[in-house]
Design an enzyme around this catalytic site. Structure first.
Site, PDB file in Angstrom:
ATOM      1  N   SER A 216       0.808  -1.227  -0.005  1.00  0.00           N
ATOM      2  CA  SER A 216       0.085  -0.073   0.129  1.00  0.00           C
ATOM      3  C   SER A 216       0.747   1.279  -0.032  1.00  0.00           C
ATOM      4  CB  SER A 216      -0.793   0.029   1.295  1.00  0.00           C
ATOM      5  OG  SER A 216      -1.460   1.249   1.429  1.00  0.00           O
TER       6      SER A 216
ATOM      7  N   TYR B 160      -1.786   0.046  10.400  1.00  0.00           N
ATOM      8  CA  TYR B 160      -2.227  -0.616   9.178  1.00  0.00           C
ATOM      9  C   TYR B 160      -0.759  -0.622   8.122  1.00  0.00           C
ATOM     10  CZ  TYR B 160      -3.643  -0.992   4.296  1.00  0.00           C
ATOM     11  OH  TYR B 160      -3.585  -1.445   2.831  1.00  0.00           O
TER      12      TYR B 160
ATOM     13  N   LYS C 272       1.995  -3.373   6.731  1.00  0.00           N
ATOM     14  CA  LYS C 272       2.364  -3.488   5.422  1.00  0.00           C
ATOM     15  C   LYS C 272       3.717  -3.545   4.889  1.00  0.00           C
ATOM     16  CE  LYS C 272      -1.640  -4.872   3.734  1.00  0.00           C
ATOM     17  NZ  LYS C 272      -1.753  -5.816   2.976  1.00  0.00           N
TER      18      LYS C 272
HETATM   19  N1  UFG Z   1     -12.478  11.772   2.180  1.00  0.00           N
HETATM   20  C1  UFG Z   1     -13.367  12.751   2.360  1.00  0.00           C
HETATM   21  N2  UFG Z   1     -14.816  12.363   2.980  1.00  0.00           N
HETATM   22  C2  UFG Z   1     -14.943  11.186   3.391  1.00  0.00           C
HETATM   23  C3  UFG Z   1     -14.083  10.149   2.932  1.00  0.00           C
HETATM   24  C4  UFG Z   1     -12.812  10.371   2.322  1.00  0.00           C
HETATM   25  O1  UFG Z   1     -13.221  14.221   2.216  1.00  0.00           O
HETATM   26  O2  UFG Z   1     -16.065  11.001   3.579  1.00  0.00           O
HETATM   27  C5  UFG Z   1     -11.087  12.245   1.559  1.00  0.00           C
HETATM   28  C6  UFG Z   1     -10.024  11.850   2.541  1.00  0.00           C
HETATM   29  O3  UFG Z   1      -9.926  12.706   3.333  1.00  0.00           O
HETATM   30  C7  UFG Z   1      -8.852  11.577   1.522  1.00  0.00           C
HETATM   31  C8  UFG Z   1      -9.559  11.269   0.094  1.00  0.00           C
HETATM   32  O4  UFG Z   1     -10.949  11.519   0.362  1.00  0.00           O
HETATM   33  O5  UFG Z   1      -8.260  12.982   1.327  1.00  0.00           O
HETATM   34  C9  UFG Z   1      -9.562   9.701  -0.016  1.00  0.00           C
HETATM   35  O6  UFG Z   1     -10.256   8.995   1.063  1.00  0.00           O
HETATM   36  P1  UFG Z   1     -10.400   7.432   1.118  1.00  0.00           P
HETATM   37  O7  UFG Z   1     -10.873   7.219   2.317  1.00  0.00           O
HETATM   38  O8  UFG Z   1     -11.124   7.132  -0.139  1.00  0.00           O
HETATM   39  O9  UFG Z   1      -9.000   6.945   0.882  1.00  0.00           O
HETATM   40  P2  UFG Z   1      -7.506   6.946   1.616  1.00  0.00           P
HETATM   41  O10 UFG Z   1      -6.563   7.977   0.697  1.00  0.00           O
HETATM   42  O11 UFG Z   1      -7.766   7.518   2.787  1.00  0.00           O
HETATM   43  O12 UFG Z   1      -7.164   5.497   1.630  1.00  0.00           O
HETATM   44  C10 UFG Z   1      -6.162   4.800   0.658  1.00  0.00           C
HETATM   45  C11 UFG Z   1      -6.589   3.435   1.046  1.00  0.00           C
HETATM   46  C12 UFG Z   1      -6.157   2.828   2.228  1.00  0.00           C
HETATM   47  C13 UFG Z   1      -4.501   3.109   2.360  1.00  0.00           C
HETATM   48  C14 UFG Z   1      -4.515   4.604   2.384  1.00  0.00           C
HETATM   49  C15 UFG Z   1      -2.962   5.204   2.256  1.00  0.00           C
HETATM   50  O13 UFG Z   1      -8.068   3.111   0.838  1.00  0.00           O
HETATM   51  O14 UFG Z   1      -6.006   1.431   2.094  1.00  0.00           O
HETATM   52  O15 UFG Z   1      -4.882   5.241   0.909  1.00  0.00           O
HETATM   53  O16 UFG Z   1      -3.055   6.298   2.930  1.00  0.00           O
HETATM   54  F1  UFG Z   1      -4.072   2.720   3.686  1.00  0.00           F
END
Ligand code: UFG
Length: 350
Positions: free
Chosen positions: A122, A149, A153
């Site tokens: 990841s 997490y 990894k």
């Molecule tokens: N976001 C929002 N509102 C929400 C959900 C997400 O604004 O309700 C934003 C988050 O702050 C982030 C972006 O949308 O900036 C993407 O968020 P996600 O939750 O879709 O994905 P992440 O980047 O947090 O997570 C991904 C993978 C994880 C991994 C992570 C590494 O899904 O498995 O990247 O940082 F661990």
């Protein structure tokens, strides 16, 4: 080609979101995907391209029996816990499943002379690591995971690399950026429970099936103040696994490869793309930052091209959102999942 002539590949976690899409890609490339999954978050309905063996990674005897029964030639290892927030509450469990479970798998591979592994890693291994907001990430960049997490990894990667050196295993760790979208068939797609990812939440909000979206922070040091991520279509991700499996690498080689498009898209750009695709504005408000969110995570994708001959082909925001929306609208799958009567029996994967 009949099943007997297809090389069998064990796909741990193959009933999950990325695992199921990869099983389909393996089938299309002439392999037999043998799915090993405990169905704790994946679903039976997502297993369509090979046999399913229900089992837990921590059960070495079950793993061993599954591999022996199917004459496994290589392993793609997805099974593991993925919720970043939960990892901060249950780090012990994440180490047990993601690290100890991987040790079990490597042990059984060694016992049975299976010398080829593709591992689900990841972008969480990088954290923010002192990069500027517009800097892309190369594989050799500093590793500073921001969650247990990400720690698990990275630990699993180190262990795999050491076993490559010690025992001649050949392995590729694929560091996923933001997996998104769905198979264009509409048969499989993203269905986490609970759903925390931006694109499905924005679609649900626009379709009126979910709560209005909260944008987590608009005060980051990025062009529009919202976080930048590298969204990669799950079909592209699946293709990267097949390319990693087939790559011409010597015994003992260990390679870590980013799987991203190289394009950073902001939360606001995602909200606009979903609004355009659905045809109504995504109801949303601006909230505080979510703990642990780095301002930007964007891949430098060159290594995947050089080493694996792989490049993202379906990862424009419009294509990702169109495919995710088709899945969400499919009454038998995405839409059906939102019917409370179906909840948790459900449908597809994590
Ligand atoms: N976001 C929002 N509102 C929400 C959900 C997400 O604004 O309700 C934003 C988050 O702050 C982030 C972006 O949308 O900036 C993407 O968020 P996600 O939750 O879709 O994905 P992440 O980047 O947090 O997570 C991904 C993978 C994880 C991994 C992570 C590494 O899904 O498995 O990247 O940082 F661990």
């Amino acid at each position: 080609m009949n099943a007997a002539s297809q090389p069998a590949v064990l796909v741990t976690g193959g009933a999950g979101y990325i695992g199921a899409h990869t099983a389909k890609a393996l089938h299309e490339a002439g392999f037999l995907p043998v799915i090993f999954d405990d169905l704790s978050s994946g679903s039976r309905e997502a297993v369509r391209w090979g046999p399913l063996i229900e089992g837990d990674l921590r059960d070495r005897a079950a793993l061993s029996a599954a591999m022996a029964a199917h004459e496994i030639t290589a392993v793609i290892h997805f099974a593991g816990l993925i919720e970043v927030g939960r990892s901060t509450l249950r780090p012990d469990l994440f180490w047990e499943v993601n690290v100890a479970g991987t040790i079990n798998l490597l042990t059984v591979m060694r016992e049975q002379g299976v010398g080829r592994l593709v591992f689900s890693s990841s972008a969480a291994v990088y954290g923010q690591g002192g990069r500027g907001p517009l800097e892309t990430i190369v594989e050799t960049a500093a590793k500073a995971p921001a969650s247990p997490y990400g720690d698990t990894k990275l630990a699993a990667e180190w262990m795999i690399a050491a076993q490559c050196r010690a025992y001649g295993l050949t392995a590729v760790a694929l560091r996923y950026f933001n997996a998104a979208g769905a198979d264009p068939s509409g048969l499989i797609g993203e269905a986490h429970e609970p759903e925390t990812h931006l694109i499905p939440l924005a679609i649900a909000a626009a379709l009126g099936d979910g709560k209005p979206l909260t944008v987590f922070g608009q005060d980051f040091d990025t062009p529009d103040g919202t976080c930048l991520r590298d969204y990669i279509h799950v079909t592209d991700l699946a293709a990267a696994h097949v390319a990693a499996l087939k790559a011409d690498l010597p015994a003992g080689a260990y390679e870590a490869v980013n799987v991203g498009s190289g394009e950073g898209r902001s939360v606001s750009q995602v909200v606009e793309a979903v609004s355009r695709a659905v045809g109504v504005p995504v109801p949303h408000s601006i909230g505080p930052r979510r703990e642990g969110d780095p301002p930007s995570l964007v891949a430098d994708p060159r290594r995947g091209r050089e080493l694996l001959g792989w490049t993202a082909r379906h990862s424009s925001l419009n294509e990702i959102v169109a495919d995710a929306l088709r899945w969400e609208r499919n009454p038998a799958y995405g839409a059906g999942r939102r019917d409370p009567a179906n909840r948790r029996k459900s449908l597809t994967p994590t």
